[in-house]
Design a protein around this motif. Structure first.
Motif, short mmCIF file in Angstrom:
data_model
loop_
_atom_site.label_atom_id
_atom_site.label_comp_id
_atom_site.label_asym_id
_atom_site.label_seq_id
_atom_site.Cartn_x
_atom_site.Cartn_y
_atom_site.Cartn_z
N ALA A 167 0.86 -1.17 0.00
CA ALA A 167 0.00 0.00 0.00
C ALA A 167 0.90 1.23 0.00
CB ALA A 167 -0.91 0.00 1.23
N ALA A 168 0.39 2.32 -0.51
CA ALA A 168 1.18 3.55 -0.58
C ALA A 168 0.49 4.63 0.22
CB ALA A 168 1.35 3.99 -2.03
N GLY A 169 1.30 5.49 0.81
CA GLY A 169 0.74 6.62 1.54
C GLY A 169 1.47 6.85 2.83
N SER A 170 0.95 7.79 3.61
CA SER A 170 1.54 8.18 4.88
C SER A 170 0.89 7.41 6.02
CB SER A 170 1.35 9.68 5.10
OG SER A 170 1.59 10.03 6.45
N PRO A 171 1.66 7.05 7.07
CA PRO A 171 1.05 6.41 8.22
C PRO A 171 0.09 7.33 8.98
CG PRO A 171 3.37 6.87 8.62
CD PRO A 171 3.12 7.12 7.16
N ALA A 172 0.12 8.63 8.68
CA ALA A 172 -0.83 9.56 9.28
C ALA A 172 -2.15 9.62 8.51
CB ALA A 172 -0.22 10.96 9.36
N ARG B 211 -1.36 8.05 17.34
CA ARG B 211 -2.10 7.14 18.22
C ARG B 211 -3.54 6.97 17.77
NH1 ARG B 211 -1.77 4.84 23.50
NH2 ARG B 211 -3.68 3.62 23.69
N GLU B 212 -4.16 8.05 17.28
CA GLU B 212 -5.56 7.95 16.89
C GLU B 212 -5.76 7.01 15.71
OE1 GLU B 212 -3.93 11.92 15.25
OE2 GLU B 212 -3.82 10.74 17.11
N VAL B 213 -4.78 6.92 14.83
CA VAL B 213 -4.86 5.98 13.71
C VAL B 213 -4.84 4.55 14.22
CG1 VAL B 213 -3.69 5.15 11.64
CG2 VAL B 213 -3.84 7.61 12.08
N ALA C 70 -7.80 -0.85 16.28
CA ALA C 70 -7.62 -1.85 17.34
C ALA C 70 -8.71 -2.90 17.36
CB ALA C 70 -7.53 -1.15 18.69
N GLU C 71 -9.92 -2.58 16.91
CA GLU C 71 -11.00 -3.55 16.90
C GLU C 71 -10.97 -4.44 15.67
OE1 GLU C 71 -13.10 -4.01 19.41
OE2 GLU C 71 -11.98 -2.45 20.50
N ARG C 72 -10.16 -4.08 14.70
CA ARG C 72 -10.16 -4.82 13.43
C ARG C 72 -9.16 -5.95 13.39
NH1 ARG C 72 -10.22 -1.15 8.18
NH2 ARG C 72 -10.02 -3.28 7.38
N LEU C 73 -7.99 -5.76 14.03
CA LEU C 73 -6.96 -6.79 13.98
C LEU C 73 -5.97 -6.56 15.09
CD1 LEU C 73 -4.44 -6.13 11.03
CD2 LEU C 73 -5.66 -4.35 12.28
N PRO C 74 -5.17 -7.58 15.43
CA PRO C 74 -4.13 -7.36 16.44
C PRO C 74 -3.10 -6.36 15.96
CG PRO C 74 -4.52 -9.71 16.08
CD PRO C 74 -5.25 -8.98 14.99
N LEU D 2 3.56 0.70 22.56
CA LEU D 2 4.32 1.49 21.59
C LEU D 2 4.54 2.92 22.05
CD1 LEU D 2 5.60 1.22 18.74
CD2 LEU D 2 3.46 2.15 17.83
N VAL D 3 3.64 3.44 22.87
CA VAL D 3 3.76 4.83 23.32
C VAL D 3 5.08 5.07 24.03
CG1 VAL D 3 2.60 4.43 25.55
CG2 VAL D 3 2.57 6.71 24.53
N TYR D 4 5.64 4.04 24.65
CA TYR D 4 6.90 4.22 25.38
C TYR D 4 8.12 4.25 24.46
CZ TYR D 4 3.83 3.31 29.29
OH TYR D 4 2.80 3.38 30.19
N ALA D 5 7.93 3.86 23.21
CA ALA D 5 8.97 4.06 22.20
C ALA D 5 8.73 5.33 21.41
CB ALA D 5 9.03 2.86 21.26
N GLN D 6 7.50 5.84 21.45
CA GLN D 6 7.16 7.06 20.72
C GLN D 6 7.44 8.32 21.52
OE1 GLN D 6 3.01 5.99 20.10
NE2 GLN D 6 3.35 5.80 17.90
N ASP D 7 7.27 8.26 22.83
CA ASP D 7 7.33 9.43 23.70
C ASP D 7 8.40 9.22 24.76
OD1 ASP D 7 6.90 11.38 25.73
OD2 ASP D 7 4.80 11.59 25.15
N LYS D 8 9.50 9.94 24.66
CA LYS D 8 10.62 9.74 25.58
C LYS D 8 10.28 10.15 27.01
CE LYS D 8 14.29 10.21 22.09
NZ LYS D 8 13.38 10.19 20.92
N ILE D 9 9.42 11.13 27.18
CA ILE D 9 9.04 11.51 28.54
C ILE D 9 8.20 10.40 29.16
CG2 ILE D 9 7.64 13.11 29.90
CD1 ILE D 9 8.57 15.35 28.04
N ALA D 10 7.24 9.86 28.41
CA ALA D 10 6.44 8.74 28.93
C ALA D 10 7.33 7.56 29.27
CB ALA D 10 5.38 8.34 27.90
N MET D 11 8.32 7.30 28.43
CA MET D 11 9.25 6.20 28.67
C MET D 11 10.03 6.40 29.96
SD MET D 11 12.84 5.54 28.25
CE MET D 11 13.43 6.46 26.83
#
Length: 400
Positions: free
Chosen positions: A53-58, A82-84, A89-93, A101-110
């Motif tokens: 597929a082509a496009g942006s993850p956003a 995160r909203e994407v 989340a209800e469609r597939l694992p 994943l948020v702890y790899a995305q956000d250094k403060i949260a990590m």
């Protein structure tokens, strides 16, 4: 009850760079369909994958197209809104799950989560302005490391501040993460994979070297470290995987402080995906990180992480830029320089200064010899002229 699938497993992966490309190689061997979201058709994965597929993850529409009919969604980078993910989340694992994943995305949260768990980290603080930064530096001393909480990689979003005014332009988007400048003796990486059902396999802890904040050399196992340090690093990484409920490959980059029996490790960064520090596993271990990641996200039994050659060392050297228009034109020189045990991986990317274009791994009982051969092969791929490092093989047709 869900219908029984009769087709091959389909793994959707967000990202179309070299990590998805190498994941595709393992998927081919296992008979798995890898379907990447390719941001650019001329990227490393777009050149070799037919179904994509082509496009942006956003772009929710592009991601919806990607996951249609897939068994699982995974990633080769963390830059996904995160909203994407929540909408899917209800469609597939989703592996790793958005809450991990948020702890790899956000250094403060990590940093907040690891500190709450008692995991050793550099001293840190959230700073919102120059006054906050000056107050933090008063405790830990100048200079300090300043990081943007999200979006950084390979040194991007990281700044060394020698005074509060050095970071003045960085505060506009929001708060920053400030960390002490750790006087580390070396850097290490603990790599593991964890399946959806909780099985964990760890590879030997590796030593890493950086060039302009980009990983340049990885040596595994990290025999230069004290055995207790290696065991401590492995245990910390496995605890992080369990506590954060990580699925797939987890790379934990660490600072090693002190020497000998006084060594200790501090967690620097997390990556929840195959990682540059694990490329050596492709040729150095029984199960490489890309195959293991696929096994983990599909909840298949994990493979052995033992070295292919017990007692050996695997040294991986990155190809960062080249003077050649295409380093593949120097394959012959690289093979001669690296010798018959050098394994060359090129990513098919357009040459740019400092860009990760490939890597070379050599497995040898002598890590110094492995490093010499891998560096010689990489030098040839960069277009540098130098004598070959490897002695020529005797011709089997010649009398001995």
């Amino acid at each position: 009850m869900d219908p029984v699938r009769t087709s091959r497993p389909v793994v959707a992966v967000i990202g179309g760079g070299q990590l998805a490309r190498m994941m595709h190689e393992s998927a081919i061997a296992l008979g798995i369909e890898l379907r990447p979201l390719v941001e650019a058709d001329d990227g490393a994965t777009g050149r070799v994958v037919v179904t994509k597929a082509a496009g942006s993850p956003a772009d929710p529409g592009a991601v919806e197209s990607l996951v249609d009919g897939a068994d699982v969604l995974t990633f080769e980078h963390e830059h996904i809104p995160r909203e994407v993910l929540d909408a899917l989340a209800e469609r597939l694992p989703i592996e790793p799950a958005p809450d991990a994943l948020v702890y790899a995305q956000d250094k403060i949260a990590m940093r907040e989560r690891l500190t709450a768990l008692g995991i050793p980290c550099p001293r840190w603080a959230v700073v919102r302005d120059e006054a906050d930064l000056a107050a933090f530096a008063a405790d830990v001393g100048w200079p300090v490391i300043v990081k943007t909480p999200t979006g950084g990689y390979d040194g991007h979003g990281v700044h060394i501040a020698h005074g509060a005014r050095d970071a003045a332009d960085w505060f506009a988007p929001g708060p920053l993460l400030a960390e002490e400048l750790v006087p580390f003796a070396c850097e290490a990486a603990a790599l593991l994979a964890r399946s959806r059902s909780g099985q964990i396999r760890s590879w030997p802890v590796a030593l890493t070297e950086q060039e302009d904040s980009v990983c340049s050399v990885v040596t595994a196992p990290a025999r230069a470290l004290h055995p207790r340090t290696r065991e401590r690093a492995r245990a910390i990484a496995e605890r992080i995987a369990r506590e954060l409920d990580v699925t797939g490959v987890l790379a934990v980059e660490m600072f090693v402080v002190g020497t000998g029996a006084d060594e200790r490790v501090l967690v620097n960064e997390l990556a929840m995906r195959p990682h540059n520090t694990g490329h050596w596993t492709i040729d150095g271990s029984i199960t490489g990180q890309f195959e293991q990641h696929l096994r983990a996200v599909l909840d298949l039994p994990l493979g052995s992480t033992d070295l292919i050659v017990p007692g050996s060392s695997a040294v991986m050297v990155n190809l960062l830029g080249s003077d050649l228009p295409d380093p593949a034109r120097a394959l012959g020189d690289a093979m001669r320089a690296g010798g018959p045990t050098a394994r060359i991986h090129l990513y098919g990317k357009e040459v740019r200064p400092g860009r990760k274009l490939g890597h070379v791994t050599v497995v040898d009982p002598d890590p110094a010899r492995a490093l010499e051969l891998a560096r010689a092969a990489v030098a040839a791929l960069r277009g540098e002229q130098q004598p070959p490092a490897a002695a020529p093989d005797p011709d089997p047709q010649e009398p001995r």
